[in-house]
Enzyme design. Sequence first.
Site, mmCIF file in Angstrom:
data_model
loop_
_atom_site.group_PDB
_atom_site.id
_atom_site.type_symbol
_atom_site.label_atom_id
_atom_site.label_comp_id
_atom_site.label_asym_id
_atom_site.label_seq_id
_atom_site.Cartn_x
_atom_site.Cartn_y
_atom_site.Cartn_z
ATOM 1 C CG HIS A 211 -0.263 0.051 2.319
ATOM 2 N ND1 HIS A 211 -0.176 -0.964 3.099
ATOM 3 C CD2 HIS A 211 -0.006 1.109 3.268
ATOM 4 C CE1 HIS A 211 0.779 -0.766 4.323
ATOM 5 N NE2 HIS A 211 0.575 0.477 4.521
ATOM 6 C CD GLU B 189 3.313 0.177 8.538
ATOM 7 O OE1 GLU B 189 3.024 -0.133 7.538
ATOM 8 O OE2 GLU B 189 2.829 0.838 9.391
ATOM 9 C CD GLU C 201 3.857 1.806 5.285
ATOM 10 O OE1 GLU C 201 2.622 2.091 6.015
ATOM 11 O OE2 GLU C 201 4.972 2.801 5.362
ATOM 12 C CB CYS D 185 4.914 7.449 9.949
ATOM 13 S SG CYS D 185 6.287 7.923 10.888
ATOM 14 C CB SER D 186 -0.339 8.431 8.355
ATOM 15 O OG SER D 186 -1.739 7.889 8.511
#
Length: 227
Positions: free
Chosen positions: A51, A146, A148, A86-87
């Site tokens: 993502h 995670e 990413e 962080c998002s």
Amino acid sequence: MPEVSTDDLDERQVQLMAEMCILVDENDRRIGAETKKNCHLNENIERGLLHRAFSVFLFNTENKLLLQQRSDAKITFPGCFTNTCCSHPLSNPSELEENDAIGVRRAAQRRLKAELGIPMEEVPPEEINYLTRIHYKAQSDSIWGEHEIDYILLVKKNVTLNPDPNEIKSYCYVTKEELEELIGKAAHGEIKITPWFQIIADTFLFKWWDNLNRLNLFVDHEKIHRM
């Protein structure tokens, strides 16, 4: 998608797990959307679920970097020290817009307000500098992790802070020397830092820090750095 119980987790953080993240391929081409929960399950990550995300590095006019310590309520990497914010951009029209990464920069503005209480007018998207992207994967524990494509965003500005304790346990501005000391403490197991922050600190951060008035030297919107 696998079923994982969230009964023992923080209620507000579980609610955020219903947000829809942007699924991408390894070249950051959008291929769909999935819940934040499903995007962060190791079982899905091992199947290749990837993502879009962002990491903000905010410096004040004294060239000190704003760090946060994630709250103990966070589902991934609780209690860890990390960069300013962080998002993830969400799968909605405003944050899906890709021209000049405007959607990601809008998401950063939103989350700087949500986590740190920074008024949105203090960090307009046009003052959030998009440098480059990194691709990394990391486990938080046996269940969560995670994976990413992470947009690196830099801001240089004095801001008003009013952190949300459900998001942030503590925060501080640090000099380069103080950050090096913090990283040393993490290496000795005295504190924990997030893996993406460790990666960026080990590779790019200090070069950027030395050139905050010449960040254009480091802008690369073509390459995705594989970490």
